[in-house]
Design a protein around this motif. Structure first.
Motif, PDB file in Angstrom:
ATOM      1  N   LYS A 200      36.045 -29.482 -72.957  1.00 41.73           N
ATOM      2  CA  LYS A 200      35.263 -28.993 -74.101  1.00 41.73           C
ATOM      3  C   LYS A 200      35.802 -27.653 -74.584  1.00 41.73           C
ATOM      4  CE  LYS A 200      32.337 -31.143 -75.427  1.00 41.73           C
ATOM      5  NZ  LYS A 200      32.383 -32.320 -76.332  1.00 41.73           N
ATOM      6  N   LEU A 201      36.274 -26.814 -73.652  1.00 45.14           N
ATOM      7  CA  LEU A 201      36.921 -25.549 -74.019  1.00 45.14           C
ATOM      8  C   LEU A 201      38.170 -25.830 -74.858  1.00 45.14           C
ATOM      9  CD1 LEU A 201      37.789 -22.633 -71.548  1.00 45.14           C
ATOM     10  CD2 LEU A 201      39.445 -23.490 -73.173  1.00 45.14           C
ATOM     11  N   ILE A 202      38.995 -26.760 -74.382  1.00 44.03           N
ATOM     12  CA  ILE A 202      40.237 -27.106 -75.085  1.00 44.03           C
ATOM     13  C   ILE A 202      39.934 -27.559 -76.508  1.00 44.03           C
ATOM     14  CG2 ILE A 202      42.121 -28.803 -75.134  1.00 44.03           C
ATOM     15  CD1 ILE A 202      42.082 -28.634 -72.020  1.00 44.03           C
ATOM     16  N   GLU A 203      38.893 -28.357 -76.653  1.00 44.04           N
ATOM     17  CA  GLU A 203      38.497 -28.838 -77.974  1.00 44.04           C
ATOM     18  C   GLU A 203      37.975 -27.699 -78.844  1.00 44.04           C
ATOM     19  OE1 GLU A 203      35.159 -31.877 -79.936  1.00 44.04           O
ATOM     20  OE2 GLU A 203      35.409 -31.767 -77.761  1.00 44.04           O
ATOM     21  N   ALA A 204      37.087 -26.889 -78.292  1.00 47.33           N
ATOM     22  CA  ALA A 204      36.457 -25.829 -79.075  1.00 47.33           C
ATOM     23  C   ALA A 204      37.450 -24.758 -79.523  1.00 47.33           C
ATOM     24  CB  ALA A 204      35.329 -25.187 -78.263  1.00 47.33           C
ATOM     25  N   GLU A 205      38.425 -24.430 -78.664  1.00 43.48           N
ATOM     26  CA  GLU A 205      39.379 -23.364 -78.966  1.00 43.48           C
ATOM     27  C   GLU A 205      40.634 -23.864 -79.678  1.00 43.48           C
ATOM     28  OE1 GLU A 205      38.879 -20.249 -78.676  1.00 43.48           O
ATOM     29  OE2 GLU A 205      37.166 -20.070 -77.305  1.00 43.48           O
ATOM     30  N   GLY A 206      40.729 -25.174 -79.905  1.00 46.72           N
ATOM     31  CA  GLY A 206      41.897 -25.719 -80.586  1.00 46.72           C
ATOM     32  C   GLY A 206      43.182 -25.498 -79.820  1.00 46.72           C
ATOM     33  N   VAL A 207      43.140 -25.741 -78.508  1.00 41.67           N
ATOM     34  CA  VAL A 207      44.298 -25.474 -77.639  1.00 41.67           C
ATOM     35  C   VAL A 207      45.448 -26.426 -77.969  1.00 41.67           C
ATOM     36  CG1 VAL A 207      45.114 -25.524 -75.252  1.00 41.67           C
ATOM     37  CG2 VAL A 207      42.883 -24.506 -75.803  1.00 41.67           C
ATOM     38  N   ASP A 208      46.650 -25.869 -78.107  1.00 45.38           N
ATOM     39  CA  ASP A 208      47.850 -26.655 -78.412  1.00 45.38           C
ATOM     40  C   ASP A 208      48.613 -27.084 -77.172  1.00 45.38           C
ATOM     41  OD1 ASP A 208      47.741 -26.401 -81.359  1.00 45.38           O
ATOM     42  OD2 ASP A 208      48.086 -24.268 -80.961  1.00 45.38           O
ATOM     43  N   MET A 209      48.528 -26.293 -76.103  1.00 38.19           N
ATOM     44  CA  MET A 209      49.233 -26.659 -74.868  1.00 38.19           C
ATOM     45  C   MET A 209      48.527 -26.018 -73.686  1.00 38.19           C
ATOM     46  SD  MET A 209      52.746 -24.460 -75.293  1.00 38.19           S
ATOM     47  CE  MET A 209      52.737 -22.803 -75.967  1.00 38.19           C
ATOM     48  N   THR A 210      48.624 -26.701 -72.537  1.00 36.50           N
ATOM     49  CA  THR A 210      48.027 -26.200 -71.304  1.00 36.50           C
ATOM     50  C   THR A 210      49.081 -26.159 -70.214  1.00 36.50           C
ATOM     51  OG1 THR A 210      47.354 -28.389 -70.460  1.00 36.50           O
ATOM     52  CG2 THR A 210      45.814 -27.249 -71.931  1.00 36.50           C
ATOM     53  N   LEU A 211      48.898 -25.241 -69.274  1.00 37.64           N
ATOM     54  CA  LEU A 211      49.795 -25.123 -68.133  1.00 37.64           C
ATOM     55  C   LEU A 211      48.968 -24.939 -66.869  1.00 37.64           C
ATOM     56  CD1 LEU A 211      52.569 -24.881 -66.802  1.00 37.64           C
ATOM     57  CD2 LEU A 211      52.602 -22.453 -67.438  1.00 37.64           C
ATOM     58  N   ASP A 212      49.142 -25.845 -65.925  1.00 35.45           N
ATOM     59  CA  ASP A 212      48.411 -25.874 -64.660  1.00 35.45           C
ATOM     60  C   ASP A 212      49.387 -25.450 -63.563  1.00 35.45           C
ATOM     61  OD1 ASP A 212      46.770 -26.462 -62.532  1.00 35.45           O
ATOM     62  OD2 ASP A 212      46.662 -28.616 -62.909  1.00 35.45           O
ATOM     63  N   PHE A 213      49.140 -24.290 -62.918  1.00 33.83           N
ATOM     64  CA  PHE A 213      50.024 -23.777 -61.872  1.00 33.83           C
ATOM     65  C   PHE A 213      49.721 -24.445 -60.527  1.00 33.83           C
ATOM     66  CE2 PHE A 213      49.768 -19.840 -64.639  1.00 33.83           C
ATOM     67  CZ  PHE A 213      51.089 -19.879 -65.064  1.00 33.83           C
ATOM     68  N   HIS A 214      50.791 -24.831 -59.794  1.00 37.11           N
ATOM     69  CA  HIS A 214      50.628 -25.442 -58.474  1.00 37.11           C
ATOM     70  C   HIS A 214      51.740 -24.991 -57.532  1.00 37.11           C
ATOM     71  CE1 HIS A 214      47.429 -28.561 -58.918  1.00 37.11           C
ATOM     72  NE2 HIS A 214      47.668 -28.321 -60.193  1.00 37.11           N
ATOM     73  N   GLU A 215      51.511 -25.209 -56.231  1.00 41.32           N
ATOM     74  CA  GLU A 215      52.544 -25.082 -55.207  1.00 41.32           C
ATOM     75  C   GLU A 215      52.560 -26.378 -54.398  1.00 41.32           C
ATOM     76  OE1 GLU A 215      53.251 -20.971 -53.447  1.00 41.32           O
ATOM     77  OE2 GLU A 215      51.068 -20.990 -53.668  1.00 41.32           O
ATOM     78  N   ALA A 216      53.688 -26.665 -53.753  1.00 44.16           N
ATOM     79  CA  ALA A 216      53.785 -27.907 -52.985  1.00 44.16           C
ATOM     80  C   ALA A 216      54.659 -27.705 -51.758  1.00 44.16           C
ATOM     81  CB  ALA A 216      54.367 -29.030 -53.843  1.00 44.16           C
ATOM     82  N   GLU A 217      54.399 -28.507 -50.732  1.00 42.57           N
ATOM     83  CA  GLU A 217      55.220 -28.486 -49.537  1.00 42.57           C
ATOM     84  C   GLU A 217      56.639 -28.951 -49.862  1.00 42.57           C
ATOM     85  OE1 GLU A 217      52.498 -32.183 -49.180  1.00 42.57           O
ATOM     86  OE2 GLU A 217      52.543 -30.223 -50.168  1.00 42.57           O
ATOM     87  N   LEU A 218      57.605 -28.466 -49.086  1.00 35.95           N
ATOM     88  CA  LEU A 218      59.000 -28.801 -49.341  1.00 35.95           C
ATOM     89  C   LEU A 218      59.310 -30.257 -48.993  1.00 35.95           C
ATOM     90  CD1 LEU A 218      58.849 -25.618 -49.053  1.00 35.95           C
ATOM     91  CD2 LEU A 218      61.275 -25.724 -48.515  1.00 35.95           C
ATOM     92  N   GLU A 219      58.405 -30.913 -48.275  1.00 36.20           N
ATOM     93  CA  GLU A 219      58.551 -32.340 -47.965  1.00 36.20           C
ATOM     94  C   GLU A 219      58.142 -33.234 -49.132  1.00 36.20           C
ATOM     95  OE1 GLU A 219      56.945 -32.959 -43.634  1.00 36.20           O
ATOM     96  OE2 GLU A 219      55.959 -31.224 -44.535  1.00 36.20           O
ATOM     97  N   TYR A 220      57.575 -32.642 -50.171  1.00 32.62           N
ATOM     98  CA  TYR A 220      57.032 -33.393 -51.302  1.00 32.62           C
ATOM     99  C   TYR A 220      58.104 -33.517 -52.383  1.00 32.62           C
ATOM    100  CZ  TYR A 220      53.661 -34.470 -55.071  1.00 32.62           C
ATOM    101  OH  TYR A 220      52.970 -35.046 -56.111  1.00 32.62           O
TER     102      TYR A 220
END
Length: 387
Positions: A200-220
């Motif tokens: 709903k935030l994305i819709e209300a603010e007219g977001v053009d792009m999103t970025l989700d930060f993550h980390e992962a194990e080196l076995e992945y």
């Protein structure tokens, strides 16, 4: 007979002491507040419930930091803390929160999108409760967390988690994993409602792009990469090439978001909104199953001889040597990736231009990210918030 009675009383006292200490430690961790000294250039600090009241009154009603230049351009949402056992994610978001100045367009930041998951740690893993970074003004502390929301906040788990709206069956515990809950559900459990509110935030603010930060194990296998919805293929490809050829010592790849796997931010946000959705991964040895002692030293230094040995036998998807994957490098890679995605998107889609300054360079962050977090005890109190 008296000896038996004494032993029983002693056991009861010891058990009571252990339970009391454990309860105090648990409560200290759960209630710890992380100070954020937001940049003086912030225009609004809202709550997620301002966009949807389905999270109002819950632990996941997080702060939403908005930097709006007032000049027409693009809008980007970046967020950390999807998995609070991946500390570089919220720390990277907070580098932007505490230093950003936007001169065209708008950037929106959520430091911790699944706050509940930061109020507990994974059972049986002996994770540290807190981690720390040295700064010019002293030691800054964050909560360490789990991959999924705290059972105290989201209960009971179903026998089988059926993702909405795809109907795909997922592991029961994923009902508390926000990166298996997109695009969310208004009347669902906590993480479903959290994802719904962000949509709903994305819709209300007219977001053009999103970025989700993550980390992962080196076995992945999905490691040191940008995972992108097809809307962002061109931007992700160019970002990967630029960072690999010009900035990073370890290449950053690009992966296409799988259409058959549901609930992930890079798939569902792109499918259920106008935004192009990206997810960035960086290596975190703390998460590897073959690691050594699980402590704050490993978490922050990213050095582990057992993980190195696995690499020597070709069992990893990312390189590691005696220098490890220190937190400075992990945060620097995420921040530089975000900056470059914006830069490339400006070239590819000029109508979505976002211009900003105040964010440190990759090289400067490698020398110590602590220099870029502000002192909450001396900052103007109107700029101090808590995540």
């Amino acid at each position: 007979m008296k000896n038996i009675y004494f032993i029983k009383v002693l056991i009861i006292v010891v058990v009571f002491c252990v339970i009391s200490i454990s309860g105090w430690l648990f409560r200290e961790h759960r209630t710890f507040k992380e100070p954020v000294v937001v940049s003086e250039n912030v225009t609004h600090v809202k709550k997620l419930s301002d966009y949807s009241d389905v999270v109002k009154g819950t632990v996941n009603d997080c702060n939403v930091y908005i930097f709006d230049s007032g000049v027409e351009g693009g809008t980007m949402l970046m967020f950390g803390g999807s998995h609070p056992e991946e500390p570089a994610t919220n720390m990277s978001a907070q580098i932007f929160t505490e230093n950003l100045n936007v001169t065209q367009g708008k950037i929106i930041i959520i430091n911790r999108i699944n706050t509940s998951a930061s109020t507990c740690t994974r059972m049986g893993e002996a994770y540290p409760r807190f981690y720390h970074v040295n700064t010019p003004w002293g030691e800054k502390t964050w909560r360490y967390g789990d991959r999924t929301a705290n059972p105290l906040d989201s209960w009971p788990d179903p026998e089988v988690y059926i993702h909405y709206p795809s109907g795909q069956n997922l592991a029961y515990v994923d009902i508390r994993n926000i990166n298996r809950n997109w695009p969310g559900k208004a009347d669902g459990l906590l993480t479903e409602r959290t994802a719904y509110a962000v949509m709903k935030l994305i819709e209300a603010e007219g977001v053009d792009m999103t970025l989700d930060f993550h980390e992962a194990e080196l076995e992945y296998p999905v490691e040191n990469t940008i995972v992108t919805h097809e809307k962002g293929n061109d931007v992700a490809a160019m970002t990967s090439m630029m960072l690999t050829s010009q900035v990073f010592d370890v290449p950053i790849g690009m992966e296409f978001s799988p259409k058959a796997l549901h609930g992930l931010s890079h798939r569902e946000i792109g499918d259920y909104s106008e935004a192009a959705s990206y997810l960035a991964e960086v290596a975190e040895p703390m998460l590897d199953r073959i690691r050594g002692i699980t402590d704050e030293e490993l978490l922050m230094s990213g050095k582990d001889r057992f993980v190195m040995k696995a690499g020597e036998h070709g069992l990893l998807y990312a390189p590691i040597d005696e220098n490890g994957w220190p937190i400075d490098k992990r945060v620097a890679r995420h921040v530089e990736t975000a900056k470059t995605i914006i830069q490339v998107n400006n070239m590819v889609r000029p109508e979505q231009t976002i211009l900003f300054d105040g964010i440190p360079s990759y090289e400067d962050m490698l020398t110590g990210i602590g220099a870029y977090y502000n002192n909450p005890s001396t900052a103007p109190q109107n700029l101090v918030y808590y995540d």
